[in-house]
Design an enzyme around this catalytic site. Structure first.
Site, PDB file in Angstrom:
ATOM      1  N   LYS A   7      -3.971  76.362  42.069  1.00 27.99           N
ATOM      2  CA  LYS A   7      -4.266  76.611  40.652  1.00 27.99           C
ATOM      3  C   LYS A   7      -5.766  76.725  40.446  1.00 27.99           C
ATOM      4  O   LYS A   7      -6.247  77.626  39.763  1.00 27.99           O
ATOM      5  CB  LYS A   7      -3.697  75.466  39.784  1.00 27.99           C
TER       6      LYS A   7
ATOM      7  N   GLN B 218      -0.436  67.345  36.543  1.00 26.52           N
ATOM      8  CA  GLN B 218       0.510  67.714  37.594  1.00 26.52           C
ATOM      9  C   GLN B 218       1.642  66.680  37.674  1.00 26.52           C
ATOM     10  O   GLN B 218       1.394  65.485  37.798  1.00 26.52           O
ATOM     11  CB  GLN B 218      -0.231  67.803  38.940  1.00 26.52           C
TER      12      GLN B 218
ATOM     13  N   ASP C 129       1.092  73.876  29.851  1.00 25.46           N
ATOM     14  CA  ASP C 129       2.398  73.781  30.514  1.00 25.46           C
ATOM     15  C   ASP C 129       3.533  73.938  29.503  1.00 25.46           C
ATOM     16  O   ASP C 129       4.686  74.153  29.885  1.00 25.46           O
ATOM     17  CB  ASP C 129       2.533  72.417  31.210  1.00 25.46           C
TER      18      ASP C 129
END
Ligand code: NAD
Length: 305
Positions: free
Chosen positions: A54, A98, A121
């Site tokens: 990422k 994460q 997200d």
């Protein structure tokens, strides 16, 4: 194989190029650099790989990447304090924590402490509610990537029968909402669904997000249907030989049995090289979108739901 291959690798490269182009314009016209902060708690090897990837792709798109690596025993208070700082930081437009988090941390609490406008997200309860009510939201990256591929292939999805296999909060449920938003007739199937083969056979669009290797065989697929395989499963591949430590080599497969599905479907995503690469591309797209929204600027076209 009769199905057309939906190449997620090539498509995601196109999305990333679009993102990079928009970033260049934001810098030139508004002196703005979209920034993505990724928070990793602990040393889960798969998570470390994702976070590295990422960060690398964020920088390649011309954006600022802020990585925060915390010890596995970080307290909830310390993690929440970091999120508060990132929420207040004007250089950070997107925040991603994460998952999974170590067991002692409350994932819901942590995700819901992110400013919804920076929740790239799309897991914050506010964004879930906005998506569910058809309002502008941050959309979870994997289902957004699937939607982009479906729109690109079909044009309009209106009136098509779609079956989503799997009802998780990160893939199945938001995928179903997005398909509904594009006027599909949507069925969500799951582990308790009766006669799954018959349910799947009705579908013009099948999205499989289960996590069971090659569970969907070709004879469940309606001829000509589009198959989007979200599953990423590692299985033994004795045909590839053994590793140095003597263990059998492995390979990645999806939730759909590729060869038999591809023989019947009209189009199909491969694993790897299908949905996977779209996820990070959509994360970058969401970060640019968040940056534009934060500054009241026009959002990049085609990069949101
Ligand atoms: P999950 O475990 O949270 O959810 C799986 C869902 O499958 C559940 O809702 C369950 O009801 C359903 N299910 C289980 N057994 C079933 C059965 N026999 N029949 C029908 N439904 C059944 O998983 P998830 O997080 O949604 O991920 C699903 C898959 O997608 C995994 O393989 C994961 O690795 C993959 N994934 C890929 C990406 C990507 O970037 N490509 C992103 C997220 C998840």
């Amino acid at each position: 194989m009769t199905a057309q291959l939906i190449d997620g690798k090539a498509f995601s490269a196109r999305i990333r190029a679009q993102v990079a182009e928009h970033v260049t314009r934001l810098k030139a016209d508004h002196d703005l650099t979209p920034g993505l902060a990724v928070v990793l708690v602990g040393e889960d090897p798969a998570s470390q790989v994702y976070v590295r990837s990422k960060g690398k792709q964020t920088v390649e798109a011309g954006m600022a990447s802020f990585e925060h690596k915390l010890e596995a025993d970080t307290s909830e208070a310390d993690l929440l304090a970091l999120i508060d700082r990132l929420n207040a930081d004007p250089e950070v437009h997107g925040i991603l924590v994460q998952l999974p988090l170590p067991k002692h941390l409350n994932e819901d609490l942590v995700i819901n402490s992110i400013d919804p406008a920076k929740d790239v997200d799309g897991f914050h309860i506010s964004n879930v509610g906005l998506l569910g009510t058809g309002q502008k939201s941050m959309v979870p990256c994997t289902p957004l990537g699937c939607l982009m591929m479906l729109r690109d292939f079909h044009g309009s999805l209106s009136g098509l029968d779609a079956v989503v296999i799997g009802r998780s909060n990160i893939v199945g449920k938001p995928m179903a909402q997005l398909l509904l938003g594009d006027s599909c007739t949507v069925t969500i199937a799951h582990s308790r669904t009766r006669d799954l083969p018959e349910v799947v056979r009705r579908a013009d669009i099948v999205v499989a997000a289960v996590g069971r290797p090659e569970m969907v065989p070709g004879d469940w697929i309606k001829p000509g249907a589009t198959v989007i395989d979200v599953g990423i499963n590692r299985i033994d591949a004795p045909e590839k030989g053994v590793k140095e430590d003597g263990s059998v080599k492995t390979r990645l497969v999806g939730d759909c049995h590729f060869d038999s599905c591809a023989a019947v479907a009209g189009a199909i995503t491969p694993v790897p090289g299908g949905v996977g690469p779209m996820t990070i591309a959509c994360l970058l797209a969401n970060t640019v979108t968040a940056c534009c929204r934060a500054h009241g600027l026009a959002e990049p076209e085609g990069l949101t739901a």
